[in-house]
Scaffold this active site. Structure first.
Site, PDB file in Angstrom:
ATOM      1  N   PHE A   1     -27.757 -27.973  24.366  1.00 21.81           N
ATOM      2  CA  PHE A   1     -27.255 -26.672  23.911  1.00 21.81           C
ATOM      3  C   PHE A   1     -26.374 -26.003  24.951  1.00 21.81           C
ATOM      4  O   PHE A   1     -25.602 -25.112  24.625  1.00 21.81           O
ATOM      5  CB  PHE A   1     -28.432 -25.745  23.576  1.00 21.81           C
ATOM      6  CG  PHE A   1     -29.140 -25.236  24.807  1.00 21.81           C
ATOM      7  CD1 PHE A   1     -28.657 -24.132  25.497  1.00 21.81           C
ATOM      8  CD2 PHE A   1     -30.266 -25.880  25.300  1.00 21.81           C
ATOM      9  CE1 PHE A   1     -29.283 -23.684  26.653  1.00 21.81           C
ATOM     10  CE2 PHE A   1     -30.897 -25.438  26.462  1.00 21.81           C
ATOM     11  CZ  PHE A   1     -30.393 -24.340  27.129  1.00 21.81           C
TER      12      PHE A   1
ATOM     13  N   LYS B   1     -23.813 -36.190  17.204  1.00 24.28           N
ATOM     14  CA  LYS B   1     -24.971 -35.443  16.691  1.00 24.28           C
ATOM     15  C   LYS B   1     -24.902 -34.103  17.425  1.00 24.28           C
ATOM     16  O   LYS B   1     -25.317 -33.997  18.580  1.00 24.28           O
ATOM     17  CB  LYS B   1     -26.267 -36.194  17.013  1.00 24.28           C
ATOM     18  CG  LYS B   1     -27.445 -35.858  16.133  1.00 24.28           C
ATOM     19  CD  LYS B   1     -27.957 -34.439  16.300  1.00 24.28           C
ATOM     20  CE  LYS B   1     -28.736 -34.273  17.582  1.00 24.28           C
ATOM     21  NZ  LYS B   1     -29.105 -32.842  17.800  1.00 24.28           N
TER      22      LYS B   1
ATOM     23  N   GLU C   1     -28.415 -28.820  17.674  1.00 30.10           N
ATOM     24  CA  GLU C   1     -28.919 -28.057  16.529  1.00 30.10           C
ATOM     25  C   GLU C   1     -28.941 -26.551  16.792  1.00 30.10           C
ATOM     26  O   GLU C   1     -28.828 -25.751  15.870  1.00 30.10           O
ATOM     27  CB  GLU C   1     -30.308 -28.556  16.119  1.00 30.10           C
ATOM     28  CG  GLU C   1     -31.429 -28.345  17.137  1.00 30.10           C
ATOM     29  CD  GLU C   1     -31.475 -29.423  18.221  1.00 30.10           C
ATOM     30  OE1 GLU C   1     -30.487 -30.177  18.363  1.00 30.10           O
ATOM     31  OE2 GLU C   1     -32.492 -29.504  18.935  1.00 30.10           O
ATOM     32  N   ARG C   2     -29.073 -26.154  18.084  1.00 29.43           N
ATOM     33  CA  ARG C   2     -29.163 -24.719  18.369  1.00 29.43           C
ATOM     34  C   ARG C   2     -27.776 -24.095  18.578  1.00 29.43           C
ATOM     35  O   ARG C   2     -27.618 -22.900  18.425  1.00 29.43           O
ATOM     36  CB  ARG C   2     -30.051 -24.487  19.596  1.00 29.43           C
ATOM     37  CG  ARG C   2     -31.523 -24.637  19.244  1.00 29.43           C
ATOM     38  CD  ARG C   2     -32.383 -24.740  20.469  1.00 29.43           C
ATOM     39  NE  ARG C   2     -32.294 -26.063  21.074  1.00 29.43           N
ATOM     40  CZ  ARG C   2     -32.876 -26.409  22.200  1.00 29.43           C
ATOM     41  NH1 ARG C   2     -33.579 -25.533  22.860  1.00 29.43           N
ATOM     42  NH2 ARG C   2     -32.758 -27.634  22.673  1.00 29.43           N
TER      43      ARG C   2
ATOM     44  N   SER D   1     -32.491 -33.373  28.338  1.00 27.62           N
ATOM     45  CA  SER D   1     -33.645 -33.387  29.250  1.00 27.62           C
ATOM     46  C   SER D   1     -34.030 -34.823  29.611  1.00 27.62           C
ATOM     47  O   SER D   1     -33.706 -35.770  28.892  1.00 27.62           O
ATOM     48  CB  SER D   1     -34.825 -32.689  28.572  1.00 27.62           C
ATOM     49  OG  SER D   1     -35.203 -33.432  27.423  1.00 27.62           O
TER      50      SER D   1
ATOM     51  N   CYS E   1     -27.037 -27.918  34.334  1.00 19.68           N
ATOM     52  CA  CYS E   1     -27.716 -29.018  35.027  1.00 19.68           C
ATOM     53  C   CYS E   1     -27.220 -29.121  36.457  1.00 19.68           C
ATOM     54  O   CYS E   1     -27.832 -29.785  37.276  1.00 19.68           O
ATOM     55  CB  CYS E   1     -27.499 -30.334  34.296  1.00 19.68           C
ATOM     56  SG  CYS E   1     -25.818 -30.902  34.455  1.00 19.68           S
TER      57      CYS E   1
ATOM     58  N   GLU F   1     -37.781 -28.261  36.602  1.00 26.05           N
ATOM     59  CA  GLU F   1     -36.549 -27.588  36.173  1.00 26.05           C
ATOM     60  C   GLU F   1     -36.940 -26.374  35.328  1.00 26.05           C
ATOM     61  O   GLU F   1     -37.662 -26.517  34.335  1.00 26.05           O
ATOM     62  CB  GLU F   1     -35.691 -28.539  35.330  1.00 26.05           C
ATOM     63  CG  GLU F   1     -34.387 -27.905  34.893  1.00 26.05           C
ATOM     64  CD  GLU F   1     -33.581 -28.786  33.934  1.00 26.05           C
ATOM     65  OE1 GLU F   1     -34.110 -29.140  32.866  1.00 26.05           O
ATOM     66  OE2 GLU F   1     -32.424 -29.108  34.262  1.00 26.05           O
TER      67      GLU F   1
HETATM   68  P1  NAD Z   1     -33.014 -31.672  24.929  1.00 26.79           P
HETATM   69  O1  NAD Z   1     -33.333 -32.917  25.657  1.00 26.79           O
HETATM   70  O2  NAD Z   1     -34.108 -30.873  24.349  1.00 26.79           O
HETATM   71  O3  NAD Z   1     -32.010 -31.996  23.721  1.00 26.79           O
HETATM   72  C1  NAD Z   1     -30.857 -32.791  23.908  1.00 26.79           C
HETATM   73  C2  NAD Z   1     -30.523 -33.472  22.584  1.00 26.79           C
HETATM   74  O4  NAD Z   1     -31.569 -34.378  22.245  1.00 26.79           O
HETATM   75  C3  NAD Z   1     -30.375 -32.519  21.418  1.00 26.79           C
HETATM   76  O5  NAD Z   1     -29.217 -32.872  20.689  1.00 26.79           O
HETATM   77  C4  NAD Z   1     -31.649 -32.716  20.616  1.00 26.79           C
HETATM   78  O6  NAD Z   1     -31.452 -32.556  19.230  1.00 26.79           O
HETATM   79  C5  NAD Z   1     -32.033 -34.146  20.918  1.00 26.79           C
HETATM   80  N1  NAD Z   1     -33.494 -34.350  20.899  1.00 26.79           N
HETATM   81  C6  NAD Z   1     -34.453 -33.443  21.214  1.00 26.79           C
HETATM   82  N2  NAD Z   1     -35.681 -34.016  21.126  1.00 26.79           N
HETATM   83  C7  NAD Z   1     -35.484 -35.300  20.770  1.00 26.79           C
HETATM   84  C8  NAD Z   1     -36.361 -36.415  20.532  1.00 26.79           C
HETATM   85  N3  NAD Z   1     -37.677 -36.299  20.665  1.00 26.79           N
HETATM   86  N4  NAD Z   1     -35.811 -37.594  20.189  1.00 26.79           N
HETATM   87  C9  NAD Z   1     -34.471 -37.731  20.073  1.00 26.79           C
HETATM   88  N5  NAD Z   1     -33.601 -36.710  20.281  1.00 26.79           N
HETATM   89  C10 NAD Z   1     -34.095 -35.518  20.620  1.00 26.79           C
HETATM   90  O7  NAD Z   1     -32.114 -30.779  25.938  1.00 26.79           O
HETATM   91  P2  NAD Z   1     -31.635 -29.278  25.759  1.00 26.79           P
HETATM   92  O8  NAD Z   1     -32.799 -28.358  25.908  1.00 26.79           O
HETATM   93  O9  NAD Z   1     -30.772 -29.139  24.563  1.00 26.79           O
HETATM   94  O10 NAD Z   1     -30.653 -29.149  27.007  1.00 26.79           O
HETATM   95  C11 NAD Z   1     -31.056 -28.792  28.290  1.00 26.79           C
HETATM   96  C12 NAD Z   1     -31.270 -30.004  29.172  1.00 26.79           C
HETATM   97  O11 NAD Z   1     -30.072 -30.766  29.282  1.00 26.79           O
HETATM   98  C13 NAD Z   1     -31.639 -29.610  30.592  1.00 26.79           C
HETATM   99  O12 NAD Z   1     -32.727 -30.388  30.999  1.00 26.79           O
HETATM  100  C14 NAD Z   1     -30.385 -29.925  31.397  1.00 26.79           C
HETATM  101  O13 NAD Z   1     -30.607 -30.199  32.759  1.00 26.79           O
HETATM  102  C15 NAD Z   1     -29.853 -31.109  30.667  1.00 26.79           C
HETATM  103  N6  NAD Z   1     -28.429 -31.296  30.923  1.00 26.79           N
HETATM  104  C16 NAD Z   1     -28.046 -32.343  31.707  1.00 26.79           C
HETATM  105  C17 NAD Z   1     -26.708 -32.536  32.002  1.00 26.79           C
HETATM  106  C18 NAD Z   1     -26.244 -33.671  32.877  1.00 26.79           C
HETATM  107  O14 NAD Z   1     -25.065 -33.921  32.892  1.00 26.79           O
HETATM  108  N7  NAD Z   1     -27.101 -34.348  33.605  1.00 26.79           N
HETATM  109  C19 NAD Z   1     -25.741 -31.657  31.476  1.00 26.79           C
HETATM  110  C20 NAD Z   1     -26.166 -30.602  30.667  1.00 26.79           C
HETATM  111  C21 NAD Z   1     -27.529 -30.433  30.398  1.00 26.79           C
END
Ligand code: NAD
Length: 498
Positions: A151, A175, A178-179, A228, A283, A384
């Site tokens: 998000f 994909k 969603e938020r 994540s 991140c 985090e």
């Molecule tokens: P998230 O992991 O909850 O969601 C990321 C994506 O995965 C979303 O599109 C979500 O729909 C999907 N998803 C969620 N649960 C799932 C499951 N069980 N199975 C398959 N897909 C699933 O992350 P978030 O809360 O949207 O974003 C924040 C996180 O992203 C933080 O931890 C941040 O550090 C990380 N991030 C990392 C980078 C990087 O480049 N390393 C960049 C931006 C954000």
């Protein structure tokens, strides 16, 4: 007022989902639900993959300079519409307009890199490597590629993925988050305006089930994920088990080491910006300052001064320096971490929990928060938090600072603030993170380089965008050439079989 229901984008058409399951999209500044995201049916996701698979042969066959021309037009559209796109990001994510415009600019850099694809795709060739034989390695597209993203940068992160994927001749199913799906949906219209053939980029919506359908689909060849570490590990394992190449960029707990010879003013400003910018939802944020005790007192005074300057407010108000968190769930989670830090015995020297913004009683606001005397054993020192919370850990030496940072399971980024070339060089060589800043708080490489997290912050081999991006979205083909001298009259025989 009726709430907008997001549609899927398949083969350049907007389609309504038949699902009964919808996720709210908030305006975090007001707390209102502004739209709903469908959790697509598996059959709808499969239709999008089929559309991408159908478009693949013709797109892969389109000469790279023609694909680049399309990307040049898309870049122009993004530049023209960047303020509109930024305002959509602000409204769905809570970034200030300035932050949102900045994130679009970072995304445009990737498109600009992708415009150079005829050059980036160049392979290798050696003539007469064996007697009378030439050897050539080409790069060809892999097929249907999937992008799944978080998000926090809902337009920039997909721009890390699809411009390079399609420049290389692949087709894509995104994909969207969603938020925060609205900015990605807006970019789909820009793609159409730029002349994108149907099926080259498609967008589905949903959560776990949507992702699972994509990860198991036999026509999906490559998966790019950002999010994540918990989810990234699942993506990496599931996609790899289903024979796909994967790059999974994950979460972080970035530390900055502050040495006594740093430029205090600039260091405090840099760390405040890195800790509280984008409301800490980055991140590459710097949520931990590891401060040498010889400078800890003036550092704490300066960072408090910087934090007090931050005006919290509605994301769309041009006077706002820090907007709200993205959802009520994240607000609750970050508040829970602050409660935890207090119960663990860290010194809460600035408490953002009482922050209120006039005129926006239901927005998801939290003020800048600072804990001093945080240790590695504390939950707030290890996990985090992903909100505007800065933890200060005090150390007695450079060596202790290196130890504190290297024991973290995450390895996205780190920074050192010092006037010493010697300590800066030692830090760069020995620190176990993939991105390092020397007197730079947010050491994110510009889009022409790759984004290179380590340890639990990345699963995979090839990183995102830059040179790694081109390698990830192509597969190599090695050709061994030998040509025999034609026999007399051979050219006349072609008519019989050609
Ligand atoms: P998230 O992991 O909850 O969601 C990321 C994506 O995965 C979303 O599109 C979500 O729909 C999907 N998803 C969620 N649960 C799932 C499951 N069980 N199975 C398959 N897909 C699933 O992350 P978030 O809360 O949207 O974003 C924040 C996180 O992203 C933080 O931890 C941040 O550090 C990380 N991030 C990392 C980078 C990087 O480049 N390393 C960049 C931006 C954000």
């Amino acid at each position: 007022m009726s709430t907008e229901r997001l549609k899927l984008f398949v083969a350049n058409r907007w389609l309504e989902s038949r699902t009964a399951s919808w996720t709210p999209v908030y305006n975090p500044s007001t707390g209102e639900v502004q739209a709903e995201t469908p959790n697509c049916l598996a059959s709808e996701v499969e239709d999008a993959v089929e559309a991408a698979a159908k478009a693949f042969p013709a797109w892969a066959d389109t000469p790279p300079p023609e694909r680049a021309k399309f990307l040049f037009s898309f870049r122009d559209m993004l530049i023209k519409q960047r303020v509109k796109l930024a305002s959509i990001i602000s409204r769905e994510n809570g970034k200030t307009i300035a932050e949102a415009v900045g994130s679009v600019a970072r995304g445009i850099e990737i498109v600009e890199f992708a415009c150079g694809i005829p050059t980036h795709l160049a392979g290798e060739a050696v003539c007469n490597l064996s007697s009378g034989m030439d050897f050539v390695t080409l790069r060809q597209p892999v097929g249907v590629c999937v992008g799944i993203f978080p998000f926090n940068f809902p337009a920039m992160v997909p721009l890390w993925m699809f411009p390079i994927a399609i420049a290389c001749g692949n087709t894509v199913v995104l994909k969207a988050n969603e938020r925060c799906p609205l900015s990605c949906a807006y970019m789909m219209n820009l793609l159409v305006d730029a002349g994108l053939p149907p099926g080259v980029v498609n967008m589905v919506l949903g959560e776990k089930e949507t992702v699972e359908t994509l990860l198991r689909h036999p026509k999906v060849m490559a998966v790019s994920f950002v999010g994540s570490s918990r989810v990234g590990r699942i993506i990496y394992e599931t996609a790899a088990a289903n024979g796909k190449r994967v790059q999974a960029l994950c979460q972080a707990k970035n530390h900055a080491l502050v040495l006594p010879d740093c430029s205090l003013e600039q260091t405090a400003r840099g760390i405040a910006n890195a800790a509280f910018g984008c409301t800490g939802e980055r991140c590459m944020a710097l949520p931990v300052a590891v401060v040498h005790e010889a400078i800890s007192k003036p550092f704490v005074e300066k960072i408090m001064e910087e934090a007090h300057k931050i005006k919290v407010g509605s994301a769309e108000d041009p006077g706002t320096v820090m907007g709200p968190l993205v959802t009520p769930e994240l607000l609750e989670r970050v508040r829970g971490y602050i409660d935890k830090g207090v119960s663990e015995g860290a010194s809460l020297i600035l408490d953002g929990r009482s922050c209120r913004v006039e005129g926006f009683p239901r927005g998801f606001y939290l003020g800048p928060t600072i804990f001093d005397h945080v240790t590695d054993e504390m939950v707030i020192g290890r996990e985090e938090i992903f909100g505007p919370v800065l933890c200060i850990k005090r150390v007695k030496s450079f060596e202790e600072g290196i130890r504190v940072i290297n024991q973290s399971p995450y390895g996205n980024g780190s920074a050192i603030f010092t006037g010493s070339g010697h300590y800066a060089r030692e830090f760069v060589c020995r620190i176990q993170t993939g991105m390092v800043g020397v007197n730079v708080g947010i050491p994110v490489p510009l889009g022409f380089f790759s984004f290179t997290g380590w340890k639990e912050s990345f699963f995979g081999d090839l990183h995102s965008h830059g040179r790694d991006g081109v390698i990830f979205y192509t597969r190599k083909k090695s050709i061994s050439y030998r040509w025999f001298k034609p026999e007399e009259g051979a050219a006349d025989k072609i008519g019989t079989w050609g």
